[in-house]
Design a protein around this motif. Sequence first.
Motif, PDB file in Angstrom:
ATOM      1  N   GLY A   1      31.406  44.820  25.444  1.00 19.79           N
ATOM      2  CA  GLY A   1      32.265  44.766  26.616  1.00 19.79           C
ATOM      3  C   GLY A   1      31.547  44.263  27.854  1.00 19.79           C
ATOM      4  N   PRO A   2      30.415  44.905  28.232  1.00 18.57           N
ATOM      5  CA  PRO A   2      29.673  44.420  29.400  1.00 18.57           C
ATOM      6  C   PRO A   2      29.217  42.971  29.255  1.00 18.57           C
ATOM      7  N   ALA A   3      28.804  42.577  28.038  1.00 20.66           N
ATOM      8  CA  ALA A   3      28.331  41.201  27.833  1.00 20.66           C
ATOM      9  C   ALA A   3      29.455  40.197  28.071  1.00 20.66           C
ATOM     10  N   ILE A   4      30.642  40.485  27.509  1.00 19.75           N
ATOM     11  CA  ILE A   4      31.784  39.591  27.718  1.00 19.75           C
ATOM     12  C   ILE A   4      32.143  39.537  29.199  1.00 19.75           C
ATOM     13  N   GLY A   5      32.123  40.710  29.849  1.00 17.72           N
ATOM     14  CA  GLY A   5      32.431  40.750  31.270  1.00 17.72           C
ATOM     15  C   GLY A   5      31.450  39.967  32.110  1.00 17.72           C
ATOM     16  N   LEU A   6      30.166  40.071  31.801  1.00 20.07           N
ATOM     17  CA  LEU A   6      29.155  39.363  32.583  1.00 20.07           C
ATOM     18  C   LEU A   6      29.225  37.857  32.365  1.00 20.07           C
ATOM     19  N   VAL A   7      29.537  37.436  31.133  1.00 18.82           N
ATOM     20  CA  VAL A   7      29.724  36.002  30.882  1.00 18.82           C
ATOM     21  C   VAL A   7      30.911  35.478  31.687  1.00 18.82           C
ATOM     22  N   ALA A   8      32.005  36.255  31.706  1.00 17.31           N
ATOM     23  CA  ALA A   8      33.167  35.850  32.509  1.00 17.31           C
ATOM     24  C   ALA A   8      32.826  35.835  33.988  1.00 17.31           C
ATOM     25  N   GLN A   9      32.042  36.817  34.437  1.00 17.29           N
ATOM     26  CA  GLN A   9      31.701  36.963  35.850  1.00 17.29           C
ATOM     27  C   GLN A   9      30.792  35.843  36.348  1.00 17.29           C
ATOM     28  N   PHE A  10      29.721  35.576  35.618  1.00 17.93           N
ATOM     29  CA  PHE A  10      28.687  34.686  36.135  1.00 17.93           C
ATOM     30  C   PHE A  10      28.662  33.291  35.508  1.00 17.93           C
ATOM     31  N   LEU A  11      29.433  33.069  34.463  1.00 16.41           N
ATOM     32  CA  LEU A  11      29.479  31.739  33.851  1.00 16.41           C
ATOM     33  C   LEU A  11      30.884  31.134  33.916  1.00 16.41           C
ATOM     34  N   LEU A  12      31.858  31.863  33.363  1.00 14.65           N
ATOM     35  CA  LEU A  12      33.218  31.325  33.301  1.00 14.65           C
ATOM     36  C   LEU A  12      33.836  31.169  34.680  1.00 14.65           C
ATOM     37  N   LEU A  13      33.703  32.185  35.548  1.00 10.68           N
ATOM     38  CA  LEU A  13      34.323  32.108  36.874  1.00 10.68           C
ATOM     39  C   LEU A  13      33.713  30.999  37.732  1.00 10.68           C
ATOM     40  N   PRO A  14      32.376  30.895  37.860  1.00 10.87           N
ATOM     41  CA  PRO A  14      31.834  29.778  38.663  1.00 10.87           C
ATOM     42  C   PRO A  14      32.198  28.407  38.098  1.00 10.87           C
ATOM     43  N   ALA A  15      32.153  28.269  36.754  1.00  9.34           N
ATOM     44  CA  ALA A  15      32.506  26.979  36.155  1.00  9.34           C
ATOM     45  C   ALA A  15      33.974  26.642  36.418  1.00  9.34           C
ATOM     46  N   GLY A  16      34.855  27.629  36.229  1.00  6.20           N
ATOM     47  CA  GLY A  16      36.270  27.404  36.493  1.00  6.20           C
ATOM     48  C   GLY A  16      36.540  27.123  37.966  1.00  6.20           C
ATOM     49  N   THR A  17      35.775  27.778  38.833  1.00  5.95           N
ATOM     50  CA  THR A  17      35.939  27.553  40.271  1.00  5.95           C
ATOM     51  C   THR A  17      35.558  26.130  40.639  1.00  5.95           C
ATOM     52  N   PHE A  18      34.464  25.646  40.064  1.00  5.27           N
ATOM     53  CA  PHE A  18      34.069  24.258  40.330  1.00  5.27           C
ATOM     54  C   PHE A  18      35.171  23.302  39.886  1.00  5.27           C
TER      55      PHE A  18
END
Length: 329
Positions: free
Chosen positions: A71-88
């Motif tokens: 759970g934490p791993a999926i959340g951290l990937v979404a937090q620090f990888l998926l969200l910044p990439a999607g934001t760009f």
Amino acid sequence: MSMAGGALGLALVERVSAPLVLAQADVDELRLNFDESSVLLLNVILALIMFGVALDIRVEDFRQALKTPRGPAIGLVAQFLLLPAGTFALTRILDPHPSIALGMILVASCPGGNMSNFITHVASGNTVLSIGMTAISTSAAVVMTPLNLAFWGSLHPDTAALLREVAVNPAQMFITIGLLLGVPVALGAFTQWRKPALARKLRTPMRRGAVGVFIVFLVVALAANFEYFLEYVGLVVFAVFLHNAFALAAGYTSARALRLPRRDARAISIEVGIQNSALGLALIFAFFGGLGGMALVAAWWGIWHIIAGLSLAWLWARRPTAPAVVGVS
């Protein structure tokens, strides 16, 4: 509606919907009424908020995260990888003013906000997972926030030019974030570890008091700049709405796609969608001189993510989920 009310409403609409080209050209000339003492006060409030958050953090939270790391791993990937990439990607689609785009990237690079645990609880989400993610993401932000800002901000020539213009030093940002987040979190966690009875007494008044003070601070700051806010907020309202919606959706869908229970997905969604905008504002004034477009994004995000988060929590609370059972989603 009365004629006076209608006239006032029309005046506000006309004010907010001023020609966007002109407004975007002027937004970086905007310097908010925000002096050094205000910046210092913001930093102190942020430190108090993080100290209050850390009073909830126990060594057991980290142990639990290590025992059930999915759970934490999926959340951290979404937090620090998926969200910044999607934001760009979102900044390229919307093509906002460069400072607004960089403000969006900075907010996306910040860790989860201090309200996330409370909102997760209201939403009948996995509060333990939320607290664990807050602890880990706040610790990781010392490195991940400046790295994400530098990486994604440098991929587009316009935002890269802003980074070069202010000569953001990643090492200096590491130190600043360490002081703003690392020190108060370490003190709060140490208090929880060594003086748990004191931590229990301080937890509620510290968290509610610090958050209340931050909300008052934000309202006062907006009131002092209300004329500017009305003139320029139209530039960021739609962008922040889409940005926040994407963050909430990215957290939830990534968790469910990887077969996490709904309670966990709610926690991750809220953790990714409730960003530490107070940290974003502090960094904007520390490194970018309060650059108008960036400051507007962070300030409006600080208001909107609470509205959106609590609204979503209210809807989810009306659809409670059963406690998680191993092997069942």
